[in-house]
Design a protein around this motif. Structure first.
Motif, PDB file in Angstrom:
ATOM      1  N   ASN A  95      19.981  43.773   9.694  1.00 18.40           N
ATOM      2  CA  ASN A  95      20.235  42.319  10.012  1.00 18.40           C
ATOM      3  C   ASN A  95      21.070  41.661   8.804  1.00 18.40           C
ATOM      4  OD1 ASN A  95      18.307  42.808  12.084  1.00 18.40           O
ATOM      5  ND2 ASN A  95      16.938  41.381  11.397  1.00 18.40           N
ATOM      6  N   LEU A 107      24.638  39.494   9.843  1.00 22.61           N
ATOM      7  CA  LEU A 107      24.719  38.040   9.616  1.00 22.61           C
ATOM      8  C   LEU A 107      25.889  37.995   8.784  1.00 22.61           C
ATOM      9  CD1 LEU A 107      20.906  37.165   8.605  1.00 22.61           C
ATOM     10  CD2 LEU A 107      22.134  36.452  10.603  1.00 22.61           C
ATOM     11  N   ILE A 166      18.034  39.595  16.462  1.00 25.91           N
ATOM     12  CA  ILE A 166      18.264  38.399  15.577  1.00 25.91           C
ATOM     13  C   ILE A 166      18.084  37.105  16.464  1.00 25.91           C
ATOM     14  CG2 ILE A 166      19.706  37.206  13.995  1.00 25.91           C
ATOM     15  CD1 ILE A 166      20.687  39.716  13.141  1.00 25.91           C
ATOM     16  N   GLU A 194      18.297  32.177  13.512  1.00 23.14           N
ATOM     17  CA  GLU A 194      18.609  32.841  12.133  1.00 23.14           C
ATOM     18  C   GLU A 194      20.212  33.184  12.217  1.00 23.14           C
ATOM     19  OE1 GLU A 194      17.351  37.087  10.327  1.00 23.14           O
ATOM     20  OE2 GLU A 194      16.605  36.527  12.076  1.00 23.14           O
ATOM     21  N   GLU A 209      21.803  29.893  10.958  1.00 27.50           N
ATOM     22  CA  GLU A 209      21.524  29.687   9.424  1.00 27.50           C
ATOM     23  C   GLU A 209      22.122  30.706   8.626  1.00 27.50           C
ATOM     24  OE1 GLU A 209      17.337  28.765   8.925  1.00 27.50           O
ATOM     25  OE2 GLU A 209      17.714  27.737   7.144  1.00 27.50           O
ATOM     26  N   GLY A 210      21.611  31.919   8.826  1.00 24.60           N
ATOM     27  CA  GLY A 210      21.946  32.970   7.940  1.00 24.60           C
ATOM     28  C   GLY A 210      23.531  33.423   7.985  1.00 24.60           C
TER      29      GLY A 210
END
Length: 216
Positions: A3, A7, A34, A38, A41-42
């Motif tokens: 993940n 990102l 995901i 997320e 934001e990530g």
């Protein structure tokens, strides 16, 4: 691919102004489980902050900002319908969103508007380079409603206009009727306190959380 790697791929696509790569990385992140918030934001927001910081430091210029914005838009075309499905609330209030006069950089502005809408706010997006007179007119139209003013500024020169916004609200007798959130790369907690606004946030997802808190 884990993940965090996915990102990071989103972040890098924004920083590198890779429109097609950003769309592909967004779909790849979703396929890997995901969530939309997320991913924003990530990944996307992290890239957006890097772009903003580089612009502020004069390491990149307007053409690069515009290409990063297009990469962000490519991602948001995929994510916006998912955010709408995940909408968490209704009737929170009306958010008037805009970019301060003298500033046309709307990457963060658009993202914050999307996240606020996904969290139950009715959005009135005034756009970019908005003078305070237009903001006052819009607030007056909403008299009696719960209103959140969300102004963005990427440059220190346009940030100074935020102080004028608060002063004008006081002069018009509207300050007590409106919650004020300002954001943008140069905006800090100390600046918010100095000018008498209500809040700021680190990124778009955090902006939604803070907005819900101050509207309670």
């Amino acid at each position: 691919m884990g993940n965090q790697e996915l990102l990071d791929k989103l972040r890098d696509a924004i920083v590198n102004q890779d429109i097609n790569g950003c769309a592909a990385a967004t779909q790849e992140a979703l396929d890997a489980g995901i969530g939309a918030v997320e991913a924003i934001e990530g990944g996307l927001s992290v890239g957006m902050k890097i772009v903003g910081d580089r612009f502020e430091a004069a390491e990149i210029y307007l053409p690069q900002i515009m290409m990063s914005a297009k990469a962000m838009n490519a991602a948001m075309e995929i994510l916006t319908p998912i955010l709408a499905e995940e909408k968490t609330g209704e009737g929170v209030g009306t958010a008037i969103t805009y970019v301060q006069e003298g500033d046309i950089h709307d990457i963060g502005h658009r993202l914050v508007s999307t996240m606020l809408g996904a969290n139950g706010f009715n959005i009135i997006d005034l756009g970019v380079d908005i003078p305070n007179d237009d903001i006052m007119d819009e607030i007056k139209k909403l008299e009696g409603s719960k209103v959140l003013l969300v102004g963005s500024a990427l440059m220190t020169t346009s940030m100074l206009g935020q102080k004028d916004t608060v002063e004008m609200l006081k002069e018009e007798g509207l300050r007590d009727d409106v919650k004020i959130m300002f954001g943008g790369a140069p905006v800090s907690d100390s600046w918010i306190e100095e000018i008498g606004a209500d809040a700021t946030a680190e990124n778009a997802a955090d902006a939604a959380r803070v907005a819900l808190e101050i509207m309670k």
